[in-house]
Design an enzyme around this catalytic site. Sequence first.
Site, PDB file in Angstrom:
ATOM      1  N   LYS A   1       0.832  -1.215   0.000  1.00 32.89           N
ATOM      2  CA  LYS A   1       0.000   0.000   0.000  1.00 32.89           C
ATOM      3  C   LYS A   1       0.867   1.265   0.000  1.00 32.89           C
ATOM      4  O   LYS A   1       0.639   2.173  -0.781  1.00 32.89           O
ATOM      5  CB  LYS A   1      -0.905   0.052   1.251  1.00 32.89           C
TER       6      LYS A   1
ATOM      7  N   ARG B   1      -1.295  -8.423  13.315  1.00 29.47           N
ATOM      8  CA  ARG B   1      -1.679  -7.404  12.326  1.00 29.47           C
ATOM      9  C   ARG B   1      -2.550  -8.031  11.239  1.00 29.47           C
ATOM     10  O   ARG B   1      -3.523  -7.428  10.801  1.00 29.47           O
ATOM     11  CB  ARG B   1      -0.420  -6.754  11.732  1.00 29.47           C
TER      12      ARG B   1
HETATM   13  P1  AMP Z   1       0.995   0.501   8.939  1.00 29.89           P
HETATM   14  O1  AMP Z   1       2.221   1.332   8.777  1.00 29.89           O
HETATM   15  O2  AMP Z   1      -0.151   0.992   8.114  1.00 29.89           O
HETATM   16  O3  AMP Z   1       1.277  -0.956   8.741  1.00 29.89           O
HETATM   17  O4  AMP Z   1       0.538   0.678  10.457  1.00 29.89           O
HETATM   18  C1  AMP Z   1       1.357   0.268  11.518  1.00 29.89           C
HETATM   19  C2  AMP Z   1       0.544   0.178  12.793  1.00 29.89           C
HETATM   20  O5  AMP Z   1       0.028   1.474  13.122  1.00 29.89           O
HETATM   21  C3  AMP Z   1      -0.683  -0.721  12.739  1.00 29.89           C
HETATM   22  O6  AMP Z   1      -0.345  -2.081  12.975  1.00 29.89           O
HETATM   23  C4  AMP Z   1      -1.530  -0.130  13.856  1.00 29.89           C
HETATM   24  O7  AMP Z   1      -1.045  -0.492  15.130  1.00 29.89           O
HETATM   25  C5  AMP Z   1      -1.267   1.355  13.688  1.00 29.89           C
HETATM   26  N1  AMP Z   1      -2.229   1.968  12.751  1.00 29.89           N
HETATM   27  C6  AMP Z   1      -1.937   2.530  11.550  1.00 29.89           C
HETATM   28  N2  AMP Z   1      -3.046   2.996  10.958  1.00 29.89           N
HETATM   29  C7  AMP Z   1      -4.073   2.715  11.799  1.00 29.89           C
HETATM   30  C8  AMP Z   1      -5.474   2.911  11.736  1.00 29.89           C
HETATM   31  N3  AMP Z   1      -6.066   3.495  10.679  1.00 29.89           N
HETATM   32  N4  AMP Z   1      -6.217   2.487  12.801  1.00 29.89           N
HETATM   33  C9  AMP Z   1      -5.655   1.915  13.868  1.00 29.89           C
HETATM   34  N5  AMP Z   1      -4.346   1.666  13.984  1.00 29.89           N
HETATM   35  C10 AMP Z   1      -3.537   2.064  12.959  1.00 29.89           C
END
Ligand code: AMP
Length: 199
Positions: free
Chosen positions: A13, A144
Amino acid sequence: MNVIFFGPPAAGKGTQAKIMQDRYGLRQLATGDMLRAEIAAGTDLGKKAKEIMDRGELVPDEVVIGMIAARIDSPECAAGVVFDGFPRTAAQAQALEDMLAQRGRKIDVVLELAVDQDRLVSRMEGRAKKEGRSDDNSEAFRNRLRQYNEYSAAVLPWYRAKMTVHRIDGTKAIDEVSADICGILEDKAAAAPARRGNI
Ligand code: AMP
């Protein structure tokens, strides 16, 4: 144009959202990146978020909704936004819809980047070596994935009831995936005559 990227962790993404930002001037808003910036800055929010993120769980809705709300009116978002990793729950999706509606805007395209589980795990392992993210380990990653399947993928039927959700094969090479996404965005722009020539 406002675009949402759905997809499990390590589906690509962030990579694709950046490419769309560079190509079309849409602003990438990645809640994961914003949270990591809070952690790096040592803020209270960052400290609280880190514990949750390291377990591979979701940060509370009001925190991420607040982060998006704080940025959506910035001039960089005027041409449109690529939402990367947001919304991840039904409450976030509803909040985003309300936020956009209040501004006379809407989501134009929803993309789902599909990658099979085995490949996600091997991508995560590769990224762990390169980037050293503290939530790129097998236990946090399992959580996750579980959170994605339980809460985030569950939002897709809500969007499907309103509009097309474009499923993209995220196992292809990066430039092939980008080409597929560009095709969808350009078709969508062409179908909106007022914006012809623009994304
Ligand atoms: P990502 O970089 O998108 O993989 O996000 C890393 C971590 O940040 C996730 O595993 C969640 O703990 C937190 N996180 C990111 N975006 C969200 C969201 N929209 N809602 C809740 N937690 C989030």
